[in-house]
Design an enzyme around this catalytic site. Structure first.
Site, PDB file in Angstrom:
ATOM      1  CG  ASP A   8      49.728  27.467  44.016  1.00 55.55           C
ATOM      2  OD1 ASP A   8      49.547  27.208  42.801  1.00 55.55           O
ATOM      3  OD2 ASP A   8      48.819  27.905  44.748  1.00 55.55           O
ATOM      4  CB  CYS A  65      48.743  30.535  42.344  1.00 57.79           C
ATOM      5  SG  CYS A  65      47.844  32.093  42.428  1.00 57.79           S
ATOM      6  N   GLY A  66      46.404  29.164  41.239  1.00 58.06           N
ATOM      7  CA  GLY A  66      45.089  28.822  40.707  1.00 58.06           C
ATOM      8  C   GLY A  66      44.447  29.985  39.984  1.00 58.06           C
ATOM      9  CB  THR A  67      43.005  33.096  41.112  1.00 55.90           C
ATOM     10  OG1 THR A  67      43.868  33.417  42.204  1.00 55.90           O
ATOM     11  CG2 THR A  67      41.830  32.263  41.586  1.00 55.90           C
ATOM     12  CB  ILE A  69      44.424  36.584  42.994  1.00 50.41           C
ATOM     13  CG1 ILE A  69      43.474  36.868  41.827  1.00 50.41           C
ATOM     14  CG2 ILE A  69      44.286  37.693  44.044  1.00 50.41           C
ATOM     15  CD1 ILE A  69      41.993  36.745  42.177  1.00 50.41           C
ATOM     16  CG  HIS A  98      51.674  51.892  28.610  1.00 49.70           C
ATOM     17  ND1 HIS A  98      50.427  52.451  28.447  1.00 49.70           N
ATOM     18  CD2 HIS A  98      52.280  51.974  27.402  1.00 49.70           C
ATOM     19  CE1 HIS A  98      50.278  52.843  27.191  1.00 49.70           C
ATOM     20  NE2 HIS A  98      51.389  52.572  26.528  1.00 49.70           N
ATOM     21  CG  HIS A 133      54.601  54.855  29.418  1.00 51.43           C
ATOM     22  ND1 HIS A 133      53.277  55.058  29.718  1.00 51.43           N
ATOM     23  CD2 HIS A 133      54.697  54.881  28.060  1.00 51.43           C
ATOM     24  CE1 HIS A 133      52.588  55.179  28.586  1.00 51.43           C
ATOM     25  NE2 HIS A 133      53.435  55.092  27.567  1.00 51.43           N
TER      26      HIS A 133
HETATM   27  C1  RB5 Z   1      45.240  27.133  46.084  1.00 52.65           C
HETATM   28  O1  RB5 Z   1      44.148  26.315  46.294  1.00 52.65           O
HETATM   29  C2  RB5 Z   1      44.783  28.500  45.590  1.00 52.65           C
HETATM   30  O2  RB5 Z   1      44.232  29.212  46.642  1.00 52.65           O
HETATM   31  C3  RB5 Z   1      45.941  29.253  44.961  1.00 52.65           C
HETATM   32  O3  RB5 Z   1      46.445  28.503  43.896  1.00 52.65           O
HETATM   33  C4  RB5 Z   1      45.630  30.609  44.382  1.00 52.65           C
HETATM   34  O4  RB5 Z   1      44.529  30.573  43.547  1.00 52.65           O
HETATM   35  C5  RB5 Z   1      45.564  31.715  45.358  1.00 52.65           C
HETATM   36  O5  RB5 Z   1      45.418  32.900  45.015  1.00 52.65           O
END
Ligand code: RB5
Length: 145
Positions: A8, A65-67, A69, A98, A133
């Site tokens: 993103d 992405c940013g995190t 996650i 694994h 595994h």
């Molecule tokens: C975008 O601002 C941010 O929410 C996205 O990059 C990501 O970190 C979501 O998990």
């Protein structure tokens, strides 16, 4: 091996750096976007790369992405995908050896560039060990039904 790569807006700059690294290493890749820092929705890019793996357009995927996650959660909703969110090289290596992870997720706002590229390198160079595994990875597939 052909890599699918996607991000993103939060991961866009790191994606471009990883593309440079892949070029230097002679690793073939397909870029699924995004193509600027304009705000977009991470599930769209996690899904595109994940589906390209399932459809055998690419062999493995890297998403950012940013995190890391959100895009990893989205990718893992696609049947057949094992996307590992990694912030260290040990986990990156183990996710291949694994867990036979076919996707790597990174958090661009979490990692420095040097560490991110080390993680990519460790993940690309590690192979699934199979054996005990394999049975466990098959049990993950069983959960998908
Ligand atoms: C975008 O601002 C941010 O929410 C996205 O990059 C990501 O970190 C979501 O998990």
């Amino acid at each position: 091996m052909k890599i699918g790569i996607g991000s993103d807006h939060g991961g866009f700059e790191l994606k471009e750096e990883i593309k440079k690294y892949l070029e230097e290493e002679g690793v073939e890749f397909v870029d699924f976007g995004t193509n600027s820092s304009d705000s977009v929705d991470y599930p769209d890019y996690g899904k595109s790369v994940a589906e390209a793996i399932v459809d055998k357009v690419v062999d493995r995927g890297i998403v950012i992405c940013g995190t890391g996650i959100g895009i990893s959660i989205a990718a893992n909703k696609v049947k057949g995908i094992r996307c590992a969110l990694c912030s260290d090289t040990y986990s990156a290596r183990m996710s291949r050896q694994h867990n036979n992870a076919n996707m790597l997720a990174l958090g661009a706002r979490v990692l420095g560039l040097g560490l991110a590229l080390d993680i990519v390198s460790a993940w690309l160079k590690s192979e699934f060990e199979g054996g005990r595994h394999e049975l466990r990875v098959n049990k993950i597939s069983d959960i998908e039904g």
